[in-house]
Design a protein around this motif. Structure first.
Motif, short mmCIF file in Angstrom:
data_model
loop_
_atom_site.label_atom_id
_atom_site.label_comp_id
_atom_site.label_asym_id
_atom_site.label_seq_id
_atom_site.Cartn_x
_atom_site.Cartn_y
_atom_site.Cartn_z
N UNK A 83 0.83 -1.21 0.00
CA UNK A 83 0.00 0.00 0.00
C UNK A 83 0.87 1.26 0.00
N UNK A 84 1.94 1.24 0.76
CA UNK A 84 2.84 2.39 0.80
C UNK A 84 3.49 2.63 -0.56
N UNK A 85 3.89 1.53 -1.22
CA UNK A 85 4.49 1.65 -2.56
C UNK A 85 3.47 2.23 -3.54
N UNK A 86 2.23 1.72 -3.47
CA UNK A 86 1.18 2.22 -4.35
C UNK A 86 0.89 3.70 -4.06
N UNK A 87 0.85 4.05 -2.78
CA UNK A 87 0.61 5.45 -2.41
C UNK A 87 1.76 6.33 -2.89
N UNK A 88 2.98 5.84 -2.79
CA UNK A 88 4.13 6.61 -3.25
C UNK A 88 4.07 6.81 -4.77
N UNK A 89 3.69 5.76 -5.50
CA UNK A 89 3.57 5.89 -6.95
C UNK A 89 2.45 6.88 -7.31
N UNK A 90 1.33 6.79 -6.56
CA UNK A 90 0.23 7.73 -6.80
C UNK A 90 0.67 9.15 -6.49
N UNK A 91 1.39 9.33 -5.40
CA UNK A 91 1.89 10.66 -5.05
C UNK A 91 2.87 11.17 -6.11
N UNK A 92 3.68 10.24 -6.64
CA UNK A 92 4.63 10.64 -7.68
C UNK A 92 3.88 11.10 -8.93
N UNK A 93 2.81 10.38 -9.31
CA UNK A 93 2.01 10.79 -10.46
C UNK A 93 1.33 12.14 -10.20
N UNK A 94 0.80 12.31 -9.00
CA UNK A 94 0.17 13.59 -8.66
C UNK A 94 1.19 14.72 -8.70
N UNK A 95 2.39 14.45 -8.22
CA UNK A 95 3.45 15.45 -8.25
C UNK A 95 3.81 15.81 -9.69
N UNK A 96 3.89 14.80 -10.56
CA UNK A 96 4.17 15.07 -11.97
C UNK A 96 3.05 15.90 -12.59
N UNK A 97 1.79 15.54 -12.25
CA UNK A 97 0.65 16.33 -12.74
C UNK A 97 0.71 17.76 -12.23
N UNK A 98 1.06 17.91 -10.96
CA UNK A 98 1.17 19.26 -10.39
C UNK A 98 2.29 20.04 -11.06
N UNK A 99 3.40 19.38 -11.33
CA UNK A 99 4.51 20.05 -12.01
C UNK A 99 4.10 20.47 -13.42
N UNK A 100 3.36 19.60 -14.11
CA UNK A 100 2.89 19.95 -15.45
C UNK A 100 1.92 21.12 -15.37
N UNK A 101 1.01 21.09 -14.38
CA UNK A 101 0.07 22.20 -14.19
C UNK A 101 0.81 23.49 -13.85
N UNK A 102 1.82 23.36 -12.99
CA UNK A 102 2.61 24.55 -12.63
C UNK A 102 3.32 25.11 -13.86
N UNK A 103 3.85 24.23 -14.70
CA UNK A 103 4.53 24.68 -15.91
C UNK A 103 3.55 25.39 -16.85
N UNK A 104 2.34 24.82 -16.97
CA UNK A 104 1.31 25.47 -17.79
C UNK A 104 0.96 26.84 -17.22
N UNK A 105 0.80 26.90 -15.90
CA UNK A 105 0.47 28.18 -15.26
C UNK A 105 1.59 29.19 -15.46
N UNK A 106 2.84 28.73 -15.33
CA UNK A 106 3.98 29.62 -15.54
C UNK A 106 4.02 30.14 -16.97
#
Length: 166
Positions: A48-71
């Motif tokens: 579960x922790x590995x899955x949560x970490x992978x999900x958090x990593x995907x969310x972080x990538x999405x956030x970084x992409x959103x931040x780049x779009x906003x920038x």
């Protein structure tokens, strides 16, 4: 090894085997089951922790992409605002130049009218002064000419001679 076979006792062996089987059953019932359950729980937690970490990593990538779009959007908006500000500045400068030119033209025109007025007034004043001087000179000349009676008669005769009577 021969000694081991000589010391071998089948009753002792069976007893030890039975004790071992009882021990295995007791351990299986009371110890291994909770140990295996805790190991399974730990394995599930790690998964579960590995899955949560992978999900958090995907969310972080999405956030970084959103931040780049906003920038990028903010950069475009900033560039647009700077361009508009430059255009406004240029327009204000052009308007100010046109206004200054218009005021300068109006002032020049007013100065020309004032100069023409002053020129006309000076011409009138000069004409009046010349007329006064001419009258004074004529008066002095006439007085000089008319001071003597003989000169007066000569003047009258010459004027009459020039004029023809109808």
């Amino acid at each position: 090894m021969d000694q081991l076979l000589n010391d071998f006792s089948p009753g002792l062996f069976i007893m030890q085997a039975v004790i071992l089987i009882i021990l295995i059953v007791l351990l299986g019932k009371f110890a291994w089951k909770p140990i295996l359950e805790s190991l399974q729980t730990r394995e599930d937690g790690i998964t579960d922790a590995i899955n949560a970490a992978e999900k958090a990593k995907l969310e972080l990538q999405n956030l970084q992409a959103d931040n780049e779009k906003l920038l990028n959007a903010a950069r475009v908006e900033r560039d647009t605002m700077l361009k508009e500000a430059r255009e406004m500045k240029d327009k204000m400068i052009l308007d100010a130049k046109e206004e200054a030119q218009s005021q300068a033209d109006n002032m020049i025109e007013a100065a020309k009218h004032a100069i023409d007025g002053e020129k006309k007034a000076a011409m009138v004043e000069i004409k009046n002064h010349v007329a006064e001087l001419s009258i004074e000179i004529a008066e002095k000349v006439v007085r000089g000419e008319l001071s003597n009676k003989d000169k007066q008669l000569e003047l009258v005769d010459s004027l009459l001679g020039k004029e023809t009577l109808n």
